[in-house]
Design an enzyme around this catalytic site. Structure first.
Site, PDB file in Angstrom:
ATOM      1  N   CYS A 140      82.056  39.154  29.659  1.00  0.00           N
ATOM      2  CA  CYS A 140      82.366  37.379  30.163  1.00  0.00           C
ATOM      3  C   CYS A 140      80.568  37.097  29.570  1.00  0.00           C
ATOM      4  CB  CYS A 140      82.595  37.698  31.257  1.00  0.00           C
ATOM      5  SG  CYS A 140      82.985  36.015  31.911  1.00  0.00           S
ATOM      6  N   ASP A 186      91.991  32.765  25.215  1.00  0.00           N
ATOM      7  CA  ASP A 186      91.018  32.391  25.806  1.00  0.00           C
ATOM      8  C   ASP A 186      90.101  30.912  25.656  1.00  0.00           C
ATOM      9  OD1 ASP A 186      88.654  32.306  27.733  1.00  0.00           O
ATOM     10  OD2 ASP A 186      87.946  33.818  26.636  1.00  0.00           O
ATOM     11  N   HIS A 188      91.032  35.485  29.112  1.00  0.00           N
ATOM     12  CA  HIS A 188      89.927  35.513  28.936  1.00  0.00           C
ATOM     13  C   HIS A 188      89.626  37.079  29.584  1.00  0.00           C
ATOM     14  CE1 HIS A 188      85.408  35.318  29.375  1.00  0.00           C
ATOM     15  NE2 HIS A 188      85.777  35.459  30.448  1.00  0.00           N
TER      16      HIS A 188
END
Length: 277
Positions: free
Chosen positions: A155, A212, A245
């Site tokens: 991330c 994502d 994600h």
């Protein structure tokens, strides 16, 4: 003129972050058997920051992998990833890169936006690069092999993988997990991963999710093109079509066991095949 003394957090997040919601029962727990693992204090340019380090017990010259935190800081998931690498023979270290800005442990899921505003948005890229340089130096002081380090991150930390690979020519290989690639420049974050891609000489594997919502497919294509334009033909970005994600974060609802296992196997092979071993 009187200087201002900066304050630092001195300990890491205990347990898993509260900011990601309920903890998934499938969360992986890696023990410390055969390891020297725990918190460390890392000297940096203006003080000391905490970090988590795991390495094989009694082993010197272990190859280094820098493990870069999510937006939630160095919590139990990041510590466990360090232990996973240590079980494979690596010296894995995760520095607390928000140490000057505040304590991410204070924020729960209801205050995620506040975490970003209060802490994450205030971390300068230049400071992060300096702290990672200092972390490599710390690893060397502990007897690790820093001739060609590896780096991985998730991330927020996935973006840092790309940036640090451009910054440090000694980085041999890296794995970026769903890190932002584009974005508008700011004074603290003047360059995106796409901007810096032509400078990257290390071999970087990108692990990204096809579902994502925060990383546009156009950014992935732009990153591929930017790497190619700089002559980096050995890096690649894998997109897992059905993954969200955070698909590797086994403590979160976003965890995708099938794709996470494939991506982890690819990660381990990537480091070994590209000289971090």
């Amino acid at each position: 003129m009187t200087g201002t003394r900066r304050s630092f957090i001195t300990t890491l997040v205990t347990g898993f972050t509260l900011a990601a919601g309920p903890i998934n029962a499938a969360a992986i727990v890696t023990d410390t058997a055969g390891l020297d693992a725990g918190e460390v204090s890392i000297p940096v340019s203006d003080g000391r920051i905490p970090g988590y380090r795991a390495r094989p017990a009694g082993m010197t010259n272990a190859p280094v992998i820098l493990v870069i935190q999510e937006i939630f800081g160095v919590h139990e998931f990041i510590k466990d990833v360090c232990r996973r690498f240590a079980k494979l023979g690596y010296y894995a270290v995760a520095p607390a890169l928000y140490a000057r800005q505040g304590d991410p442990a204070r924020y729960d899921m209801a205050h995620l936006e506040q975490l970003v505003a209060d802490i994450v948005s205030k971390v300068p890229d230049e400071e992060v690069m300096s702290d990672l340089d200092a972390t490599v130096a710390f690893a060397k002081s502990e007897g690790a092999d820093t001739a060609g380090p590896g780096i991985t991150g998730f991330c927020w930390g996935g973006r840092i993988v790309w940036l640090y690979a451009a910054h440090n020519p000694l980085i041999r290989a890296g794995v970026a997990w769903y890190g932002p690639l584009g974005g508008k420049p700011t004074p603290l974050k003047p360059k995106s991963a796409i901007d810096l891609a032509p400078q990257i000489r290390a071999r970087i594997l990108g692990n990204y999710g096809g579902k994502d919502m925060g990383i546009p497919p156009a950014d992935i294509e732009a990153m591929r093109a930017a790497l190619k334009s700089g002559g980096n033909l050995r890096s690649r970005i894998d997109v897992y079509a059905d993954a969200q994600h955070g698909f590797f974060a086994d403590y979160r609802s976003s965890y995708d066991e099938k794709d996470a296992k494939i991506a982890w196997a690819n990660t381990v092979k990537w480091f070994a095949d590209n000289g971090v071993k």
